[in-house]
Design a protein around this motif. Structure first.
Motif, PDB file in Angstrom:
ATOM      1  N   HIS A  52      42.390  29.624  35.724  1.00 54.91           N
ATOM      2  CA  HIS A  52      41.000  28.987  35.627  1.00 54.91           C
ATOM      3  C   HIS A  52      39.876  28.981  36.481  1.00 54.91           C
ATOM      4  CE1 HIS A  52      42.314  26.321  31.709  1.00 54.91           C
ATOM      5  NE2 HIS A  52      43.363  27.449  32.061  1.00 54.91           N
ATOM      6  N   ARG A  53      40.299  28.587  37.650  1.00 52.96           N
ATOM      7  CA  ARG A  53      39.490  28.408  38.903  1.00 52.96           C
ATOM      8  C   ARG A  53      38.907  30.097  39.255  1.00 52.96           C
ATOM      9  NH1 ARG A  53      42.186  24.529  40.478  1.00 52.96           N
ATOM     10  NH2 ARG A  53      43.780  25.650  41.524  1.00 52.96           N
ATOM     11  N   ILE A  54      39.799  30.823  39.184  1.00 52.74           N
ATOM     12  CA  ILE A  54      39.398  32.305  39.577  1.00 52.74           C
ATOM     13  C   ILE A  54      38.462  32.936  38.506  1.00 52.74           C
ATOM     14  CG2 ILE A  54      40.442  34.716  39.270  1.00 52.74           C
ATOM     15  CD1 ILE A  54      43.103  33.452  40.540  1.00 52.74           C
ATOM     16  N   LEU A  55      38.602  32.625  37.197  1.00 49.74           N
ATOM     17  CA  LEU A  55      37.546  33.138  36.288  1.00 49.74           C
ATOM     18  C   LEU A  55      36.504  32.502  36.446  1.00 49.74           C
ATOM     19  CD1 LEU A  55      37.613  35.317  34.407  1.00 49.74           C
ATOM     20  CD2 LEU A  55      38.234  33.941  32.531  1.00 49.74           C
ATOM     21  N   MET A  56      36.454  31.151  36.594  1.00 55.33           N
ATOM     22  CA  MET A  56      35.148  30.332  36.721  1.00 55.33           C
ATOM     23  C   MET A  56      34.266  30.544  37.890  1.00 55.33           C
ATOM     24  SD  MET A  56      36.206  26.640  35.138  1.00 55.33           S
ATOM     25  CE  MET A  56      37.674  26.132  36.015  1.00 55.33           C
ATOM     26  N   ASP A  57      35.104  30.798  38.922  1.00 54.58           N
ATOM     27  CA  ASP A  57      34.390  31.339  40.175  1.00 54.58           C
ATOM     28  C   ASP A  57      33.864  32.845  40.178  1.00 54.58           C
ATOM     29  OD1 ASP A  57      34.983  28.911  41.330  1.00 54.58           O
ATOM     30  OD2 ASP A  57      36.792  29.593  42.736  1.00 54.58           O
ATOM     31  N   SER A  58      34.398  33.543  39.314  1.00 56.26           N
ATOM     32  CA  SER A  58      33.957  34.932  39.173  1.00 56.26           C
ATOM     33  C   SER A  58      33.809  35.044  37.499  1.00 56.26           C
ATOM     34  CB  SER A  58      34.789  35.970  39.792  1.00 56.26           C
ATOM     35  OG  SER A  58      34.725  35.835  41.129  1.00 56.26           O
ATOM     36  N   PRO A  59      32.738  34.685  36.738  1.00 60.58           N
ATOM     37  CA  PRO A  59      32.913  34.851  35.375  1.00 60.58           C
ATOM     38  C   PRO A  59      32.626  36.277  35.023  1.00 60.58           C
ATOM     39  CG  PRO A  59      30.986  33.420  36.274  1.00 60.58           C
ATOM     40  CD  PRO A  59      31.701  33.886  37.435  1.00 60.58           C
ATOM     41  N   PRO A  60      33.270  36.604  33.768  1.00 57.57           N
ATOM     42  CA  PRO A  60      33.240  38.007  33.010  1.00 57.57           C
ATOM     43  C   PRO A  60      31.924  38.504  33.215  1.00 57.57           C
ATOM     44  CG  PRO A  60      34.563  36.459  31.874  1.00 57.57           C
ATOM     45  CD  PRO A  60      33.701  35.516  32.819  1.00 57.57           C
ATOM     46  N   PRO A  61      31.833  39.809  33.606  1.00 56.21           N
ATOM     47  CA  PRO A  61      30.462  40.594  33.402  1.00 56.21           C
ATOM     48  C   PRO A  61      29.743  40.278  32.019  1.00 56.21           C
ATOM     49  CG  PRO A  61      32.121  42.300  34.016  1.00 56.21           C
ATOM     50  CD  PRO A  61      32.942  40.774  33.649  1.00 56.21           C
TER      51      PRO A  61
END
Length: 152
Positions: A52-61
Motif C-alpha cells: 500500500h505504502r509503495i503505491l501511495m508514495d508512487s501513484p500509477p501513471p
C-alpha cells in the motif's frame, strides 16, 4: 557523422522493441502499466501494508490522486482507489502479498476476483465515471485487468 549513421539502426531497434512489447501485451489482453509498474519496489515488500505504502508514495501513471484507502463497500473492504487528474476516471487497486507456496494460484485468483468485485462496487457508487481495476502484487507490480462497461 557517426550519429547520423547510427540513427536508422537505433530507430529500427526501438520500433522492433515496441512492436514486440505490443504483441506480448495484446496476446494476454491485459494492459501492463509501464512494464509491470512498481514491480521492482513491490518485490521488496514484506507485507500488504508495504505494498500500500509503495503505491501511495508512487501513484500509477495518469492516476495521481488517492481518493480511497481501505474503503467499505457492500461486499467487503477494498484497498485503494486512484483518480485521474481533472477527469472522472478511477483505478480500483487490490493489493496482495503473494508467497511461494502451493496456494499461490488460489491467492492470485482471489486477488483478481477481489479487484473485479471492488471495481464493480466503485462503478455502482460512481455510475457515470470510467472505472478500471487492477492488482498490485509483490510478484508482478501493478497489472490492469480491465475497464468496467458503462452499465453493470
Amino acid at each position: 557523422n557517426l550519429f547520423n549513421l547510427m540513427l536508422p539502426s537505433i530507430a529500427r531497434h526501438f520500433a522492433q522493441n515496441v512492436a514486440l512489447k505490443n504483441h506480448v501485451n495484446s496476446k494476454h489482453s491485459v494492459r501492463v502499466f509501464s512494464n509491470h509498474y512498481g514491480s521492482r519496489k513491490a518485490k521488496e515488500a514484506n507485507n500488504e501494508d508495504d505494498l500500500h505504502r509503495i503505491l501511495m508514495d508512487s501513484p500509477p501513471p495518469s492516476y495521481s490522486k488517492l481518493v480511497a484507502h481501505e474503503w467499505r463497500s457492500d461486499t467487503g473492504v477494498g484497498d485503494m482507489v486512484f483518480k485521474a487528474h481533472g477527469k472522472d476516471q478511477y483505478l480500483v487497486v487490490e493489493a496482495k502479498l503473494l508467497k511461494k507456496n502451493w496456494s499461490q494460484k488460489l491467492r492470485e485468483e482471489k486477488v483478481r476476483e477481489q479487484a473485479n468485485r471492488y471495481g464493480r462496487d466503485w462503478k455502482r457508487m460512481h455510475p457515470s465515471a470510467s472505472v478500471k481495476y487492477a492488482t498490485f502484487t509483490n510478484r508482478d507490480g501493478l497489472v490492469s485487468l480491465g475497464e468496467l462497461p458503462e452499465k453493470i
